[in-house]
Write a protein that holds these residues in place. Structure first.
Motif, PDB file in Angstrom:
ATOM      1  N   LEU A  51     -21.109  58.197  15.825  1.00  0.00           N
ATOM      2  CA  LEU A  51     -20.294  58.939  16.795  1.00  0.00           C
ATOM      3  C   LEU A  51     -20.276  60.406  16.410  1.00  0.00           C
ATOM      4  CD1 LEU A  51     -17.426  56.312  17.002  1.00  0.00           C
ATOM      5  CD2 LEU A  51     -19.399  56.535  18.502  1.00  0.00           C
ATOM      6  N   PRO A  82     -19.293  65.091  30.155  1.00  0.00           N
ATOM      7  CA  PRO A  82     -19.554  64.479  31.466  1.00  0.00           C
ATOM      8  C   PRO A  82     -20.198  65.470  32.412  1.00  0.00           C
ATOM      9  CG  PRO A  82     -17.247  65.074  31.275  1.00  0.00           C
ATOM     10  CD  PRO A  82     -17.875  65.402  29.944  1.00  0.00           C
ATOM     11  N   GLY A 100     -11.039  59.853  30.689  1.00  0.00           N
ATOM     12  CA  GLY A 100     -11.627  58.813  29.846  1.00  0.00           C
ATOM     13  C   GLY A 100     -10.564  57.907  29.253  1.00  0.00           C
ATOM     14  N   THR A 101     -10.860  56.615  29.252  1.00  0.00           N
ATOM     15  CA  THR A 101      -9.889  55.643  28.745  1.00  0.00           C
ATOM     16  C   THR A 101     -10.515  54.714  27.704  1.00  0.00           C
ATOM     17  OG1 THR A 101     -10.392  54.307  30.690  1.00  0.00           O
ATOM     18  CG2 THR A 101      -8.362  55.610  30.762  1.00  0.00           C
ATOM     19  N   GLY A 102     -11.396  55.283  26.852  1.00  0.00           N
ATOM     20  CA  GLY A 102     -11.864  54.528  25.688  1.00  0.00           C
ATOM     21  C   GLY A 102     -10.778  54.629  24.611  1.00  0.00           C
ATOM     22  N   SER A 103     -11.107  54.260  23.393  1.00  0.00           N
ATOM     23  CA  SER A 103     -10.115  54.321  22.300  1.00  0.00           C
ATOM     24  C   SER A 103      -9.491  55.706  22.213  1.00  0.00           C
ATOM     25  CB  SER A 103     -10.778  54.012  20.969  1.00  0.00           C
ATOM     26  OG  SER A 103     -11.351  52.746  21.008  1.00  0.00           O
ATOM     27  N   THR A 104     -10.324  56.747  22.408  1.00  0.00           N
ATOM     28  CA  THR A 104      -9.822  58.112  22.274  1.00  0.00           C
ATOM     29  C   THR A 104      -8.813  58.444  23.368  1.00  0.00           C
ATOM     30  OG1 THR A 104     -11.926  58.774  21.315  1.00  0.00           O
ATOM     31  CG2 THR A 104     -10.524  60.535  22.133  1.00  0.00           C
ATOM     32  N   ARG A 123     -11.918  55.851  34.852  1.00  0.00           N
ATOM     33  CA  ARG A 123     -13.039  55.436  35.701  1.00  0.00           C
ATOM     34  C   ARG A 123     -13.129  53.913  35.697  1.00  0.00           C
ATOM     35  NH1 ARG A 123     -18.876  58.092  34.751  1.00  0.00           N
ATOM     36  NH2 ARG A 123     -18.863  56.833  32.856  1.00  0.00           N
ATOM     37  N   THR A 124     -13.020  53.322  34.502  1.00  0.00           N
ATOM     38  CA  THR A 124     -13.071  51.862  34.394  1.00  0.00           C
ATOM     39  C   THR A 124     -11.924  51.421  33.485  1.00  0.00           C
ATOM     40  OG1 THR A 124     -15.473  52.123  34.340  1.00  0.00           O
ATOM     41  CG2 THR A 124     -14.616  49.925  33.912  1.00  0.00           C
ATOM     42  N   LYS A 136     -16.716  45.855  26.625  1.00  0.00           N
ATOM     43  CA  LYS A 136     -16.658  47.212  26.074  1.00  0.00           C
ATOM     44  C   LYS A 136     -15.911  47.095  24.760  1.00  0.00           C
ATOM     45  CE  LYS A 136     -16.142  49.717  30.474  1.00  0.00           C
ATOM     46  NZ  LYS A 136     -16.962  50.911  30.416  1.00  0.00           N
ATOM     47  N   ARG A 137     -15.979  48.113  23.934  1.00  0.00           N
ATOM     48  CA  ARG A 137     -15.266  48.029  22.657  1.00  0.00           C
ATOM     49  C   ARG A 137     -13.768  47.831  22.920  1.00  0.00           C
ATOM     50  NH1 ARG A 137     -15.788  50.119  16.982  1.00  0.00           N
ATOM     51  NH2 ARG A 137     -13.649  50.190  16.277  1.00  0.00           N
ATOM     52  N   ALA A 179     -12.223  63.047  27.076  1.00  0.00           N
ATOM     53  CA  ALA A 179     -12.290  61.939  26.104  1.00  0.00           C
ATOM     54  C   ALA A 179     -13.423  61.026  26.560  1.00  0.00           C
ATOM     55  CB  ALA A 179     -10.963  61.214  26.051  1.00  0.00           C
ATOM     56  N   THR A 180     -14.593  61.632  26.719  1.00  0.00           N
ATOM     57  CA  THR A 180     -15.706  60.939  27.381  1.00  0.00           C
ATOM     58  C   THR A 180     -16.725  60.362  26.404  1.00  0.00           C
ATOM     59  OG1 THR A 180     -16.549  63.180  27.744  1.00  0.00           O
ATOM     60  CG2 THR A 180     -15.541  62.093  29.615  1.00  0.00           C
ATOM     61  N   GLY A 181     -16.363  60.274  25.133  1.00  0.00           N
ATOM     62  CA  GLY A 181     -17.200  59.539  24.194  1.00  0.00           C
ATOM     63  C   GLY A 181     -18.353  60.326  23.593  1.00  0.00           C
ATOM     64  N   TRP A 241     -21.102  52.175  25.743  1.00  0.00           N
ATOM     65  CA  TRP A 241     -21.978  52.899  24.812  1.00  0.00           C
ATOM     66  C   TRP A 241     -22.712  51.957  23.880  1.00  0.00           C
ATOM     67  CZ3 TRP A 241     -20.874  52.668  19.533  1.00  0.00           C
ATOM     68  CH2 TRP A 241     -19.567  52.412  19.134  1.00  0.00           C
TER      69      TRP A 241
HETATM   70  P1  NA7 Z   1     -15.868  55.707  24.831  1.00  0.00           P
HETATM   71  O1  NA7 Z   1     -15.366  54.421  24.320  1.00  0.00           O
HETATM   72  O2  NA7 Z   1     -17.324  55.851  25.067  1.00  0.00           O
HETATM   73  O3  NA7 Z   1     -15.066  56.027  26.172  1.00  0.00           O
HETATM   74  C1  NA7 Z   1     -15.424  57.082  27.025  1.00  0.00           C
HETATM   75  C2  NA7 Z   1     -14.534  57.062  28.235  1.00  0.00           C
HETATM   76  O4  NA7 Z   1     -14.859  58.167  29.075  1.00  0.00           O
HETATM   77  C3  NA7 Z   1     -14.700  55.822  29.097  1.00  0.00           C
HETATM   78  O5  NA7 Z   1     -13.445  55.459  29.602  1.00  0.00           O
HETATM   79  C4  NA7 Z   1     -15.629  56.309  30.204  1.00  0.00           C
HETATM   80  O6  NA7 Z   1     -15.494  55.583  31.407  1.00  0.00           O
HETATM   81  C5  NA7 Z   1     -15.099  57.705  30.397  1.00  0.00           C
HETATM   82  N1  NA7 Z   1     -16.054  58.596  31.030  1.00  0.00           N
HETATM   83  C6  NA7 Z   1     -17.275  58.971  30.564  1.00  0.00           C
HETATM   84  N2  NA7 Z   1     -17.856  59.826  31.421  1.00  0.00           N
HETATM   85  C7  NA7 Z   1     -17.001  59.980  32.455  1.00  0.00           C
HETATM   86  C8  NA7 Z   1     -17.036  60.712  33.666  1.00  0.00           C
HETATM   87  N3  NA7 Z   1     -18.099  61.464  33.979  1.00  0.00           N
HETATM   88  N4  NA7 Z   1     -15.979  60.620  34.504  1.00  0.00           N
HETATM   89  C9  NA7 Z   1     -14.924  59.852  34.185  1.00  0.00           C
HETATM   90  N5  NA7 Z   1     -14.814  59.133  33.068  1.00  0.00           N
HETATM   91  C10 NA7 Z   1     -15.845  59.193  32.203  1.00  0.00           C
HETATM   92  O7  NA7 Z   1     -15.470  56.934  23.868  1.00  0.00           O
HETATM   93  P2  NA7 Z   1     -14.204  57.101  22.933  1.00  0.00           P
HETATM   94  O8  NA7 Z   1     -14.272  58.480  22.361  1.00  0.00           O
HETATM   95  O9  NA7 Z   1     -12.953  56.722  23.622  1.00  0.00           O
HETATM   96  O10 NA7 Z   1     -14.417  56.058  21.818  1.00  0.00           O
HETATM   97  C11 NA7 Z   1     -15.620  56.057  21.062  1.00  0.00           C
HETATM   98  C12 NA7 Z   1     -15.448  55.173  19.887  1.00  0.00           C
HETATM   99  O11 NA7 Z   1     -14.683  55.885  18.923  1.00  0.00           O
HETATM  100  C13 NA7 Z   1     -14.669  53.940  20.071  1.00  0.00           C
HETATM  101  O12 NA7 Z   1     -15.341  52.902  20.642  1.00  0.00           O
HETATM  102  C14 NA7 Z   1     -14.277  53.640  18.656  1.00  0.00           C
HETATM  103  O13 NA7 Z   1     -15.391  53.127  17.967  1.00  0.00           O
HETATM  104  C15 NA7 Z   1     -13.970  54.959  18.110  1.00  0.00           C
HETATM  105  P3  NA7 Z   1     -16.423  54.265  31.691  1.00  0.00           P
HETATM  106  O14 NA7 Z   1     -15.806  53.157  30.900  1.00  0.00           O
HETATM  107  O15 NA7 Z   1     -17.814  54.619  31.215  1.00  0.00           O
HETATM  108  O16 NA7 Z   1     -16.353  54.058  33.151  1.00  0.00           O
END
Ligand code: NA7
Length: 483
Positions: free
Chosen positions: A137, A143, A176-180, A200-201, A287-288, A335-337, A450
């Motif tokens: 990471l 995005p 973004g709604t991943g862990s971050t 988004r998801t 997803k994670r 917070a787009t990973g 990812w």
């Molecule tokens: P993640 O888990 O890759 O999450 C990224 C989030 O950003 C995810 O919710 C994506 O939605 C969202 N995303 C990405 N691009 C866009 C755009 N263009 N528009 C809207 N939303 C978007 O990254 P994190 O930093 O949260 O976590 C990474 C890792 O760090 C985690 O797994 C742990 O190992 C620690 P999506 O789900 O793709 O629809």
């Protein structure tokens, strides 16, 4: 090679590079240099400083087995504490003198005997053995949203936090709604006025609470080191028993984790409309998995808004969504990973007969049992292609890999081996087995994440961590070309 000290170069002084360096030092390998592009150790823990950052692997297990730490303040350690741990470990283990800071390796080329290294500012070095510890990471993924650069307020990626920006009382957008995104939402709820979360998801959430460790328990672990080891092993056992199996094969673990996530959503979000928005379209763990007991409570606040309409563009005043609405904000956090598939890139690696890693990995990163790549002699990867990731501790995985690399280095030091490289056949056999195992994993049940490579195949380890340990317990000699 004649018996003697091989020169070892490690690229990266993050968690895995420090792990390798510590093991080499302990085994008496002193001709060792760690090239680190930044000015401090820690990798992703150095780069990520966003509010609410913590590790989602229990702290007592997310530490080196050879450098236990009694001082964790909570069961899931805050990011800053983890960073302090790595800085402290690099000093306590005598590694700092081996680290060249601000030294970014731009190119490494095998000349038939050893690697010639060149840094981005033109310095040169050489190594008999090269270890890539460049992390997963590392490269923020920005995005592709129209108009982002036109935004009048502050906008930055979560891994490049702009600490000069005041947050209290500001209208903040988190995308973004991943862990971050989830950790940020929990931390900024009540600080931002309001906080708008763009999802988004939807993602599944496992409600693991953040619990403080009492001073008494910390003192007990300090006084009795055996307790710390016991605690490490207990967490390891528990994580492997549950998460080690849940993601890679159907069984009670998968059912239990899924049921807890579904019940938690039902119980924590009583509003049926909001619950529908927060219900993921895929299975838990595809997803994670997100670990948080504070995300849903944060979403129940009146000053936290969840937006699920898709973002059409960013304008100077805020974020415009597909329903035509402009969400006016002062700060946008992306917070787009990360680009988890960058591995060594942009570093250029050249192996035998001019083969570049870019060519070798044209159709995706492929390695031999996560640690080596055909065509690149005396080159090893830590947390390389298909390393077990899931919700496991990457430190434990890196330790297994570092021990394996050390085994080869012992042979090189003794003079019985000069160069070692996995065969293309063994590597392709391993990768075929990986692919055949993927359908049993939860990552192939129909979601985008990812975890997936460009070809849609997960770039993860489809077996348990125990299988990884077994595969790397000792080298299978026929799988290598050794000189
Ligand atoms: P993640 O888990 O890759 O999450 C990224 C989030 O950003 C995810 O919710 C994506 O939605 C969202 N995303 C990405 N691009 C866009 C755009 N263009 N528009 C809207 N939303 C978007 O990254 P994190 O930093 O949260 O976590 C990474 C890792 O760090 C985690 O797994 C742990 O190992 C620690 P999506 O789900 O793709 O629809």
């Amino acid at each position: 090679m004649a018996a003697g000290q091989p020169r070892v170069a490690i690229v990266g002084a993050g968690m895995s590079g420090l792990c390798m360096a510590a093991k080499l030092r302990q085994a008496g390998f002193d001709d060792l240099v760690v090239h680190e592009s930044a000015s401090e150790v820690g990798g992703t823990w150095r780069d990520n400083t966003y509010p609410g950052l913590s590790c989602d692997v229990p702290a007592r297990f997310y530490s080196y087995s050879f450098a236990p730490h009694a001082g964790w303040s909570r069961n899931f350690a805050p990011g800053a504490e983890i960073q302090r741990y790595f800085v402290g470990a690099s000093a306590d283990l005598g590694l700092r003198g081996h680290i060249r800071f601000n030294s970014e390796i731009a190119r490494a080329e095998w000349d038939g005997r050893r690697y010639r290294l060149r840094t981005s500012d033109g310095h040169t070095d050489h190594a008999d053995v090269l270890v890539a510890a460049t992390g997963v990471l590392r490269e923020p993924r920005l995005p592709d949203i129209d108009g982002l650069s036109s935004f009048a307020g502050a906008a930055f990626h979560s891994a490049r936090w702009d600490h000069s920006v005041t947050l209290r009382g500001k209208r903040i957008a988190v995308i973004g709604t991943g862990s971050t995104g989830v950790q940020l939402t929990s931390a900024l709820a009540g600080v931002a006025k309001p906080l708008t979360l763009f999802q988004r998801t939807a993602q599944w959430v496992l409600p693991l609470p953040q619990l403080p460790y009492s001073p008494v328990s910390r003192a007990a672990l300090r006084a009795v080191p055996g307790l710390n080891r016991l605690s490490y092993r207990s967490y390891q056992h528990l994580m492997e028993l549950v998460f080690g199996h849940a993601a890679v094969e159907p069984g009670w673990q998968r059912t239990a984790v899924a049921e807890i996530c579904r019940s938690y959503l039902r119980l924590a979000i009583r509003d049926a409309g909001v619950r529908a928005k927060l219900t993921p379209p895929d299975d838990p763990m595809c997803k994670r998995l997100i670990m948080s007991a504070s995300f849903y409570p944060a979403l129940r606040r009146r000053d936290v808004h969840l937006v699920t309409d898709s973002i059409t563009r960013v304008e100077p005043g805020g974020v415009r969504t597909s329903d035509g609405r402009l969400h006016e904000v002062d700060v946008i956090v992306l917070a787009t990973g990360f680009d988890a598939h960058a591995f060594l890139r942009p570093m250029e690696l050249v192996g035998e007969n001019g083969l570049t890693l870019a060519d070798a990995w044209q159709s995706g990163p492929r390695g031999y049992r996560t640690v080596a790549v055909p065509g690149f002699p005396n080159f090893f990867t830590l947390i390389g292609p298909h390393s077990p990731i899931g919700n496991h501790s990457l430190i434990a995985i890196a330790e297994t890999q570092a021990d394996y690399v050390l085994g080869w280095l012992e042979r090189i030091r003794s003079g019985s081996v000069s160069t070692v490289v996995p065969t293309a056949e063994a590597t392709s056999e391993f990768n075929s087995a990986l692919r055949s195992a993927m359908p049993s994993t939860v990552w192939t049940t129909g979601c985008d994440s990812w975890y997936l490579g460009a070809d849609g195949v997960p770039e993860l380890w489809p077996w348990t961590p125990a299988v990884h340990r077994r595969m790397l317990a000792s080298p299978v000699l026929p799988h290598f070309q050794v000189n």
